[in-house]
Design a protein around this motif. Structure first.
Motif, PDB file in Angstrom:
ATOM      1  N   ASP A  56       4.634  -1.837   1.786  1.00 46.00           N
ATOM      2  CA  ASP A  56       4.992  -1.065   2.972  1.00 46.00           C
ATOM      3  C   ASP A  56       4.443  -1.820   4.176  1.00 46.00           C
ATOM      4  O   ASP A  56       3.526  -2.638   4.043  1.00 46.00           O
ATOM      5  CB  ASP A  56       4.381   0.344   2.887  1.00 46.00           C
ATOM      6  CG  ASP A  56       4.915   1.288   3.965  1.00 46.00           C
ATOM      7  OD1 ASP A  56       5.966   0.994   4.572  1.00 46.00           O
ATOM      8  OD2 ASP A  56       4.279   2.334   4.212  1.00 46.00           O
ATOM      9  N   PHE A  57       5.019  -1.577   5.326  1.00 50.36           N
ATOM     10  CA  PHE A  57       4.584  -2.249   6.554  1.00 50.36           C
ATOM     11  C   PHE A  57       4.728  -1.279   7.713  1.00 50.36           C
ATOM     12  O   PHE A  57       5.828  -0.771   7.949  1.00 50.36           O
ATOM     13  CB  PHE A  57       5.432  -3.510   6.786  1.00 50.36           C
ATOM     14  CG  PHE A  57       4.956  -4.338   7.948  1.00 50.36           C
ATOM     15  CD1 PHE A  57       3.936  -5.262   7.779  1.00 50.36           C
ATOM     16  CD2 PHE A  57       5.512  -4.187   9.210  1.00 50.36           C
ATOM     17  CE1 PHE A  57       3.480  -6.026   8.845  1.00 50.36           C
ATOM     18  CE2 PHE A  57       5.054  -4.944  10.285  1.00 50.36           C
ATOM     19  CZ  PHE A  57       4.042  -5.867  10.102  1.00 50.36           C
ATOM     20  N   LYS A  58       3.618  -1.014   8.394  1.00 51.67           N
ATOM     21  CA  LYS A  58       3.656  -0.077   9.521  1.00 51.67           C
ATOM     22  C   LYS A  58       2.954  -0.713  10.725  1.00 51.67           C
ATOM     23  O   LYS A  58       2.033  -1.518  10.568  1.00 51.67           O
ATOM     24  CB  LYS A  58       2.928   1.234   9.156  1.00 51.67           C
ATOM     25  CG  LYS A  58       3.587   2.033   8.031  1.00 51.67           C
ATOM     26  CD  LYS A  58       4.581   3.063   8.533  1.00 51.67           C
ATOM     27  CE  LYS A  58       5.512   3.576   7.454  1.00 51.67           C
ATOM     28  NZ  LYS A  58       4.875   4.502   6.511  1.00 51.67           N
TER      29      LYS A  58
ATOM     30  N   ASP B  58       1.342  -3.886  -1.899  1.00 49.53           N
ATOM     31  CA  ASP B  58       0.486  -3.937  -0.722  1.00 49.53           C
ATOM     32  C   ASP B  58       1.089  -3.111   0.397  1.00 49.53           C
ATOM     33  O   ASP B  58       2.305  -2.950   0.488  1.00 49.53           O
ATOM     34  CB  ASP B  58       0.313  -5.376  -0.245  1.00 49.53           C
ATOM     35  CG  ASP B  58       1.576  -5.891   0.438  1.00 49.53           C
ATOM     36  OD1 ASP B  58       2.637  -5.861  -0.215  1.00 49.53           O
ATOM     37  OD2 ASP B  58       1.514  -6.289   1.612  1.00 49.53           O
ATOM     38  N   SER B  59       0.228  -2.577   1.239  1.00 49.49           N
ATOM     39  CA  SER B  59       0.698  -1.890   2.436  1.00 49.49           C
ATOM     40  C   SER B  59      -0.118  -2.392   3.612  1.00 49.49           C
ATOM     41  O   SER B  59      -1.338  -2.301   3.621  1.00 49.49           O
ATOM     42  CB  SER B  59       0.553  -0.380   2.263  1.00 49.49           C
ATOM     43  OG  SER B  59       1.061   0.259   3.404  1.00 49.49           O
ATOM     44  N   ILE B  60       0.576  -2.950   4.582  1.00 51.90           N
ATOM     45  CA  ILE B  60      -0.071  -3.524   5.758  1.00 51.90           C
ATOM     46  C   ILE B  60       0.146  -2.584   6.937  1.00 51.90           C
ATOM     47  O   ILE B  60       1.276  -2.200   7.223  1.00 51.90           O
ATOM     48  CB  ILE B  60       0.530  -4.906   6.076  1.00 51.90           C
ATOM     49  CG1 ILE B  60       0.331  -5.868   4.899  1.00 51.90           C
ATOM     50  CG2 ILE B  60      -0.079  -5.479   7.358  1.00 51.90           C
ATOM     51  CD1 ILE B  60       1.027  -7.223   5.068  1.00 51.90           C
ATOM     52  N   VAL B  61      -0.942  -2.178   7.590  1.00 54.40           N
ATOM     53  CA  VAL B  61      -0.838  -1.413   8.837  1.00 54.40           C
ATOM     54  C   VAL B  61      -1.496  -2.261   9.913  1.00 54.40           C
ATOM     55  O   VAL B  61      -2.656  -2.659   9.774  1.00 54.40           O
ATOM     56  CB  VAL B  61      -1.533  -0.045   8.737  1.00 54.40           C
ATOM     57  CG1 VAL B  61      -1.325   0.749  10.026  1.00 54.40           C
ATOM     58  CG2 VAL B  61      -1.007   0.754   7.544  1.00 54.40           C
TER      59      VAL B  61
ATOM     60  N   GLY C 260       6.045  -4.589  -4.709  1.00 51.30           N
ATOM     61  CA  GLY C 260       6.424  -3.591  -3.718  1.00 51.30           C
ATOM     62  C   GLY C 260       5.444  -3.566  -2.563  1.00 51.30           C
ATOM     63  O   GLY C 260       4.373  -4.170  -2.638  1.00 51.30           O
TER      64      GLY C 260
END
Lengths: 347, 347
Positions: free
Chosen positions: B136-138, B101-104, B134
């Motif tokens: 990402d976090f922005k 997952d990628s959280i923005v 895995g």
């Protein structure tokens, strides 16, 4: 503790790690932290590993690119999104074979700009021989997103994963100049030209390291114990992660760390240490000392002419988990892990 | 042609397909449209397939979730992001095993809200036995993103992929009520309560279909020729894609299509046909006629009580590529493919 999300939570440094530990890592049961005995969030790294056969792994990375401005000296968000996920796969020892992308764009974004971005993105895939196997495309109403965010998933394969930690005695090697990408984005955001005193324009170092990593790994595996691309948090971030995980002390020599004079100049203007600035076309490796010279040679022969041994990994009860830097002005100081938000939307 | 990105480009309908063909699909060389002989953007579907062994495939999907509001009756963006990518894997015949997952998120977003979202996200993974490998976090500065965007990648495995097209004679079956998610989001966006005349609140139908698809596929493979979750573009989108790809005519009977009366009521208020509204917990399958009753039975036994055969696939020189709907008021009309943007940020 703050009750709101701060920019520093997205910096990739101390605050990001703390937030993710609290919100996510601490809440996932151990058996759901990886799949089939591979590597997952039990060992947050550039990519996850999924075993797919005897000694064969799929390497999978995800990253969202929010870089602002989306067009910057030396590249654009399309180049960055393709290259960044390819590099994340490569530094784990993976040979990138496939990519998925998801583009979220603001209503009213110029189609011609979008086309330049997708062309650049596809150009990287063609050059690196990476297939585009899936994607998503969403539009957010005007004012609800500043321009564009691209999320990419890099997929690679390897039978030679780089999943160890730095070991006592290892040499630390960087492939070339550090911090150019971070400096360029920072200057662009505050509206300062990246042309330096000598009239030369500083550009982002965005560049695939897949070919380089393959050559290194083919020759030196398993003697490269760890590899990373120093993006958010820069070299300081990578080395602190490594020292902390391996409970070693990493000692580097500032005089040996390749930083372009214009990057130093711009960073100095902003009062920022370039060792915290992102690179997007560099690698840092930790390698057995007997293979260090060969690693540097391979890097230089591969077009990374400024590759250098910058330090080594030591055991120290007193300094375990710490990065020490031998200053050019003499003496050692602690190179702290990145904190706060140096540059928002840097990648 | 417009020079700017329009909301309709993100609708998942005709305009999305045209834009992606122009910007991306037409520019990728054939050999880079898939990997190892699997399925990729040569056949845009809910997921890509990567062969990983004899008759064994990895199933990979990517989706960015931009739903607004992030908290809605019946769920939130965390539930939706986890469930949506699990469902995309499941409808291709994959058993979901892992997620990235990628959280923005926007600076200033309440941490307590973020925690509710990540808790909901992780709860879905635990319930579905899917590993988080895995992420990402922005963080984007205040005013540069409206709240939160989550991108998820679903990964599954299968030896029984569902990758065929609808065939002449097939029955079209839906697993239950359609359009609830779309109606709920639409009502929330314009600030109308989802409580209907009878005092009952309409909620999103967001729900995993992985268990259902596994039961169906275990029993009926390879007789389910195609399966989809009717998200953006709704049932009309799925059926038009299928008719167009298979050059058949798909004929459905409006009286047999399960749509909740409150969804009909709300859609009617807005002048929208519910067959274009997104569902997030439903499947549409195209199955050999001799297995149609069994498919419906399996669905009903699996808790999808309103599963129904709604139509069939026919050959017709005149209507090839077209979806016809037998109206409740008599006669047939063409069910057009989705155009324009009915509801922005619906998923």
């Amino acid at each position: 503790m703050t009750s709101k999300v701060l920019l520093s939570h997205g910096s990739g440094g101390v605050e990001t790690a703390e937030l993710l530990r609290k919100l996510i890592f601490s809440k996932v049961p151990d058996e759901l932290m990886r799949v089939n005995g591979g590597l997952g969030i039990d060992r947050p790294d550039d990519s996850a590993l999924i075993p797919i056969g005897r000694d064969e792994f799929l390497v999978v990375s995800i990253d969202s690119y929010t870089v602002n401005p989306p067009f910057f000296p030396g590249g654009n968000i399309g180049v960055l999104a393709a290259t960044g996920s390819i590099n994340d796969v490569a530094v784990m020892g993976g040979v990138p074979i496939a990519m998925l992308d998801s583009i979220v764009v603001e209503e009213g974004f110029p189609l011609s700009d979008l086309e330049v971005i997708t062309n650049s993105f596809l150009e990287v895939l063609r050059r690196e021989n990476v297939s585009l196997i899936g994607g998503d495309f969403k539009v957010m109403p005007k004012g609800q997103l500043d321009k564009i965010v691209i999320t990419t998933v890099g997929i690679g394969v390897t039978s030679k994963p780089i999943i160890d930690y730095p070991r006592e005695g290892d040499k630390i090697i960087v492939s070339g100049y550090l911090g150019d990408h971070g400096a360029v984005i920072l200057m662009s955001q505050i509206g300062i030209s990246t042309v330096d005193q000598s009239g030369k324009a500083l550009t982002s170092d965005v560049r695939s390291v897949a070919g380089l990593m393959k050559r290194l790994n083919d020759k030196l595996w398993p003697h490269i114990h760890a590899a990373r691309d120093p993006t958010r948090g820069g070299l300081a971030g990578v080395l602190n992660d490594w020292a902390s995980i391996s409970r070693t002390v990493i000692v580097v020599n500032e005089a040996l760390i390749p930083v372009r004079s214009s990057t130093k100049y711009f960073a100095g203007m902003m009062g920022i240490d370039p060792l915290y600035l992102a690179s997007e076309g560099a690698v840092v490796i930790s390698v057995s000392p007997e293979y260090a010279d060969e690693a540097v040679s391979i890097m230089r022969e591969s077009g990374f002419e400024n590759a250098s041994i910058i330090g080594e990994v030591k055991r120290s009860a007193e300094y375990a988990g710490i990065v020490l830097i031998k200053s050019v002005v003499g003496g050692h100081r602690i190179l702290e892990p990145p904190r706060g938000e140096l540059v928002p939307r840097i990648c």
